[in-house]
Motif scaffolding. Structure first.
Motif, mmCIF file in Angstrom:
data_model
loop_
_atom_site.group_PDB
_atom_site.id
_atom_site.type_symbol
_atom_site.label_atom_id
_atom_site.label_comp_id
_atom_site.label_asym_id
_atom_site.label_seq_id
_atom_site.Cartn_x
_atom_site.Cartn_y
_atom_site.Cartn_z
ATOM 1 N N LYS A 140 0.877 -1.165 0.000
ATOM 2 C CA LYS A 140 0.000 0.000 0.000
ATOM 3 C C LYS A 140 0.913 1.214 0.000
ATOM 4 C CE LYS A 140 -3.626 2.348 2.613
ATOM 5 N NZ LYS A 140 -4.444 2.348 3.862
ATOM 6 N N ARG A 144 -1.234 8.116 -6.370
ATOM 7 C CA ARG A 144 -1.915 7.382 -7.449
ATOM 8 C C ARG A 144 -0.864 6.831 -8.410
ATOM 9 N NH1 ARG A 144 -7.280 7.843 -8.973
ATOM 10 N NH2 ARG A 144 -7.738 7.063 -11.060
ATOM 11 N N ASP A 173 -5.210 -1.642 -7.187
ATOM 12 C CA ASP A 173 -6.250 -0.658 -6.869
ATOM 13 C C ASP A 173 -5.575 0.697 -6.718
ATOM 14 O OD1 ASP A 173 -8.804 0.270 -6.341
ATOM 15 O OD2 ASP A 173 -8.635 -0.050 -4.181
ATOM 16 N N THR A 174 -6.320 1.734 -7.001
ATOM 17 C CA THR A 174 -5.762 3.075 -6.833
ATOM 18 C C THR A 174 -6.870 4.065 -6.528
ATOM 19 O OG1 THR A 174 -4.316 4.748 -7.829
ATOM 20 C CG2 THR A 174 -5.911 3.697 -9.280
ATOM 21 N N SER A 175 -6.518 5.081 -5.760
ATOM 22 C CA SER A 175 -7.418 6.195 -5.465
ATOM 23 C C SER A 175 -6.589 7.465 -5.555
ATOM 24 C CB SER A 175 -8.029 6.035 -4.070
ATOM 25 O OG SER A 175 -7.029 6.156 -3.075
ATOM 26 N N GLN A 176 -7.149 8.561 -5.109
ATOM 27 C CA GLN A 176 -6.409 9.814 -5.177
ATOM 28 C C GLN A 176 -5.217 9.803 -4.235
ATOM 29 O OE1 GLN A 176 -7.430 12.023 -7.487
ATOM 30 N NE2 GLN A 176 -5.546 13.190 -7.120
ATOM 31 N N ASP A 177 -5.359 9.125 -3.083
ATOM 32 C CA ASP A 177 -4.340 9.224 -2.037
ATOM 33 C C ASP A 177 -3.425 8.004 -1.921
ATOM 34 O OD1 ASP A 177 -5.375 11.726 -1.247
ATOM 35 O OD2 ASP A 177 -6.921 10.721 -0.064
ATOM 36 N N THR A 178 -3.931 6.814 -2.244
ATOM 37 C CA THR A 178 -3.133 5.604 -2.077
ATOM 38 C C THR A 178 -3.366 4.633 -3.234
ATOM 39 O OG1 THR A 178 -4.850 4.468 -0.794
ATOM 40 C CG2 THR A 178 -3.213 5.733 0.454
ATOM 41 N N SER A 179 -2.447 3.680 -3.365
ATOM 42 C CA SER A 179 -2.570 2.624 -4.372
ATOM 43 C C SER A 179 -2.108 1.313 -3.768
ATOM 44 C CB SER A 179 -1.724 2.944 -5.613
ATOM 45 O OG SER A 179 -2.120 4.145 -6.231
#
Length: 257
Positions: A140, A144, A173-179
């Motif tokens: 984690k 991004r 998986d990815t989001s604005q803050d973590t991947s």
């Protein structure tokens, strides 16, 4: 002097199958001893010295060898005795009478699959990068992660101790803050996943090793240990016996750095 035993009796004692089923395996030519097919009932095996496999999968005959999987929790150092007084691996080996040691290391803040054993030869093959035993990590990371970054990880990045490339890399998986990134490596270099991800601009927040060679962590809870199954032991021993032209080096029965 080593004692010879009937082949079907040896296979049954090793947990491969019942004696009757073992007889069928032998007659069908599925059993090899020291690389040669044994298809005659009544053939003899020396359990202390002979190498036996069924359908190409190694059979553990040496009952003195122990193989354990631990899901190492964070905050525990990969050592059987830490000279700085930090939590170490001793608390996870109390259930077994043998003196076990860890195969390779995970840093204190990394969790996941760690093998404990008293088999120095197998430990050498698993830990040494020249044998290409792969490890799969789930990281984690901050930010991004782009497909271009995944490509860079597999092409290779330059670190202070030389270039390194992932065998495989995958964005889970990815989001604005973590991947979430899955990395497969055979390198044994120190903190290699953390350093690779930092180099591409995505520092690791959490890291777990899910696979080690043919072993998978599965649903084993953090802080729990279990003996490997017959199938898992066979997979590890098969891998070890296929290592080309290697002998156990001096000190291989000690902890791996």
């Amino acid at each position: 002097m080593p004692r010879a035993c009937g082949s079907q009796k040896v296979l049954a004692a090793a947990g491969v199958a019942s004696r009757r089923v073992a007889e069928d395996m032998i007659v069908a030519g599925r059993v090899r001893v020291n690389g040669a097919v044994v298809d005659q009932l009544g053939s003899r095996i020396f359990p202390e010295t002979d190498l036996v496999d069924v359908d190409g999968v190694a059979v553990q005959l040496d009952a003195t060898k122990r193989y354990v999987m631990l899901n190492k929790p964070t905050g525990v150092v990969s050592s059987m005795r830490d000279d700085r007084g930090r939590p170490d691996l001793r608390g996870f080996t109390d259930a077994w009478p043998e003196r076990l040691f860890n195969v390779g290391r995970l840093d204190a803040e990394t969790s996941g699959l760690l093998v404990l054993t008293n088999d120095g030869e197998l430990a050498h093959v698993l830990a040494h990068p020249s044998f290409g035993v792969t490890k799969v990590y789930i990281a984690k990371v901050s930010g991004r992660v782009s497909p271009q970054t995944i490509g860079r990880l597999t092409r290779g990045v330059e670190l202070e101790d030389g270039p390194i490339a992932a065998d495989r890399a995958r964005l889970l998986d990815t989001s604005q803050d973590t991947s979430l990134v899955e990395l497969t490596l055979h390198s044994g270099r120190n903190r290699i996943v953390r350093r690779m991800m930092a180099e591409v601009g995505h520092p690791v927040d959490e890291l777990v090793r899910r696979r080690f060679g043919p072993l998978h962590l599965g649903s084993l809870p953090a802080g729990e240990a279990r003996e490997l199954t017959t199938v898992e032991r066979g997979a590890l021993l098969t891998l070890s016996r296929r290592a080309p032209g290697e002998t156990t080096p001096p000190g291989a029965d000690q902890e791996t750095p």
